[in-house]
Scaffold this motif. Structure first.
Motif, short mmCIF file in Angstrom:
data_model
loop_
_atom_site.label_atom_id
_atom_site.label_comp_id
_atom_site.label_asym_id
_atom_site.label_seq_id
_atom_site.Cartn_x
_atom_site.Cartn_y
_atom_site.Cartn_z
N UNK A 179 0.84 -1.19 0.00
CA UNK A 179 0.00 0.00 0.00
C UNK A 179 0.88 1.24 0.00
N UNK A 180 0.62 2.13 -0.95
CA UNK A 180 1.41 3.36 -1.11
C UNK A 180 0.56 4.57 -0.77
N UNK A 181 1.12 5.45 0.02
CA UNK A 181 0.43 6.66 0.45
C UNK A 181 1.12 7.90 -0.09
N UNK A 182 0.32 8.85 -0.53
CA UNK A 182 0.78 10.22 -0.62
C UNK A 182 1.06 10.68 0.82
N UNK A 183 1.81 11.74 0.98
CA UNK A 183 2.17 12.20 2.32
C UNK A 183 1.36 13.41 2.76
N UNK A 184 1.56 14.52 2.07
CA UNK A 184 1.05 15.81 2.53
C UNK A 184 -0.43 15.96 2.16
N UNK A 185 -1.27 16.11 3.18
CA UNK A 185 -2.71 16.13 2.98
C UNK A 185 -3.33 14.76 3.18
N UNK A 186 -2.49 13.73 3.22
CA UNK A 186 -2.97 12.35 3.37
C UNK A 186 -2.61 11.79 4.74
N UNK A 187 -1.33 11.82 5.10
CA UNK A 187 -0.88 11.32 6.40
C UNK A 187 -0.59 12.45 7.39
N UNK A 188 -0.39 13.65 6.88
CA UNK A 188 -0.13 14.82 7.72
C UNK A 188 -0.70 16.05 7.04
N UNK A 189 -1.04 17.06 7.84
CA UNK A 189 -1.48 18.34 7.27
C UNK A 189 -0.30 19.25 6.96
N UNK A 190 0.90 18.84 7.33
CA UNK A 190 2.08 19.66 7.10
C UNK A 190 2.47 19.61 5.62
N UNK A 191 2.86 20.75 5.06
CA UNK A 191 3.31 20.86 3.67
C UNK A 191 4.76 21.32 3.69
N UNK A 192 5.68 20.42 3.36
CA UNK A 192 7.10 20.68 3.61
C UNK A 192 7.63 21.90 2.87
N UNK A 193 7.30 22.04 1.59
CA UNK A 193 7.80 23.20 0.84
C UNK A 193 7.29 24.50 1.46
N UNK A 194 6.00 24.53 1.82
CA UNK A 194 5.43 25.74 2.41
C UNK A 194 6.07 26.07 3.75
N UNK A 195 6.35 25.05 4.54
CA UNK A 195 6.96 25.27 5.86
C UNK A 195 8.30 25.98 5.72
N UNK A 196 9.13 25.53 4.77
CA UNK A 196 10.44 26.15 4.61
C UNK A 196 10.34 27.53 3.96
N UNK A 197 9.39 27.70 3.04
CA UNK A 197 9.22 29.05 2.47
C UNK A 197 8.80 30.04 3.56
N UNK A 198 7.93 29.60 4.45
CA UNK A 198 7.51 30.48 5.54
C UNK A 198 8.68 30.77 6.49
N UNK A 199 9.45 29.75 6.80
CA UNK A 199 10.57 29.92 7.72
C UNK A 199 11.63 30.87 7.16
N UNK A 200 11.89 30.75 5.86
CA UNK A 200 12.97 31.53 5.25
C UNK A 200 12.47 32.81 4.56
#
Length: 204
Positions: free
Chosen positions: A5-26
Motif C-alpha cells: 500500500x502506497x500513500x501520498x504524504x502531505x494532505x494524506x498522512x499529515x497536514x504539514x506541507x514541507x515546501x510551504x513550511x520552509x518558504x515560511x521559515x525563510x
C-alpha cells in the motif's frame, strides 16, 4: 496474502506541507508563488520549479531545516491504520513530491517500509546547495511499479488526495481517494480508509 500500500504524504498522512513550511521559515513565500504560477501555466518543468524554489534557500543551514520539522504531526488514526497494516502483512510506502526531511520523520513515526521523496542537498559545511528530485508531478505510478517488482504483492493499493496521485492510482489494483481525485473508493479520513481496507481484505 501479501499486500503493498502506497500513500501520498502531505494532505494524506499529515497536514504539514514541507515546501510551504520552509518558504515560511525563510521568508520566500512571495517568490515561491511566482514559481508555482510558472509551473502550473506550463512555462517551467517540475524539476525547474523545485530547483528554483531551493535556490531561494541556498546557504541556509541544516540545523534550520531540522528545527522547522522538529514537531511533526500526523492525521488522526494514522497510527491505528499502520498498526493494522503491519498485522495484516502489508508492506507500506510513502511516495511524496514533498521533501524527505518531513517524509522521513513521518515514516519513522509510522514504521513505513519504503520512502521516496525529494531531498535537499547540503554542502560540506551543512548548508543547502541544491535538491535531488525523485518524485515529480506525474511519476508516482512509475515509482509504485518499481516497488511492486521488489515486493511482488498479491494486491497493490494507493491512497492519495490530489491530481498528482493520478498515475499512482492507475498503477494500483485499488485506489482510495481522500480528496479531489477520483478513486475506486472515497474516504473522508484515515478511519474511513481503515474500514475500507478491512472490507477489501475480507473479500480477497
Amino acid at each position: 496474502m501479501k499486500g503493498l500500500i502506497a500513500f501520498d504524504l502531505e494532505g494524506t498522512l499529515t497536514d504539514m506541507i514541507s515546501w510551504e513550511i520552509l518558504h515560511e521559515k525563510f521568508g520566500t513565500c512571495d517568490k515561491a508563488r511566482v514559481h508555482t504560477s510558472l509551473f502550473l501555466s506550463g512555462k517551467i518543468t517540475y524539476h525547474e520549479w523545485a530547483e528554483m524554489d531551493v535556490r531561494l534557500w541556498k546557504g541556509r543551514r541544516r540545523e534550520e531545516v531540522e528545527e522547522a520539522f522538529s514537531q511533526v504531526t500526523l492525521k488522526p488514526y494514522a497510527r491505528e491504520l499502520f498498526e493494522w497494516l503491519k498485522k495484516n502483512n502489508f508492506k507500506t510506502a510513502i511516495i511524496s513530491g514533498g521533501l524527505m526531511c518531513l517524509a522521513r520523520k513521518v515514516g519513522e513515526k509510522l514504521g513505513v517500509d519504503f520512502i521516496v521523496a525529494n531531498e535537499l542537498k547540503f554542502d560540506s559545511q551543512g548548508r543547502i546547495e541544491g535538491v535531488i528530485v525523485r518524485v515529480t508531478f506525474d511519476n508516482k505510478g512509475e515509482i509504485l511499479r518499481q516497488l511492486k517488482q521488489k515486493v511482488n504483492p498479491n494486491v497493490t493499493i494507493a491512497v492519495g488526495d490530489w491530481k498528482n496521485d493520478k498515475s499512482m492510482f492507475e498503477e494500483a489494483d485499488i485506489s482510495i481517494s481522500l480528496g479531489d481525485i477520483d478513486g475506486d473508493y472515497k474516504a473522508r479520513d484515515l478511519r474511513d480508509v481503515l474500514e475500507i481496507l478491512k472490507s477489501i481484505v475480507r473479500n480477497i
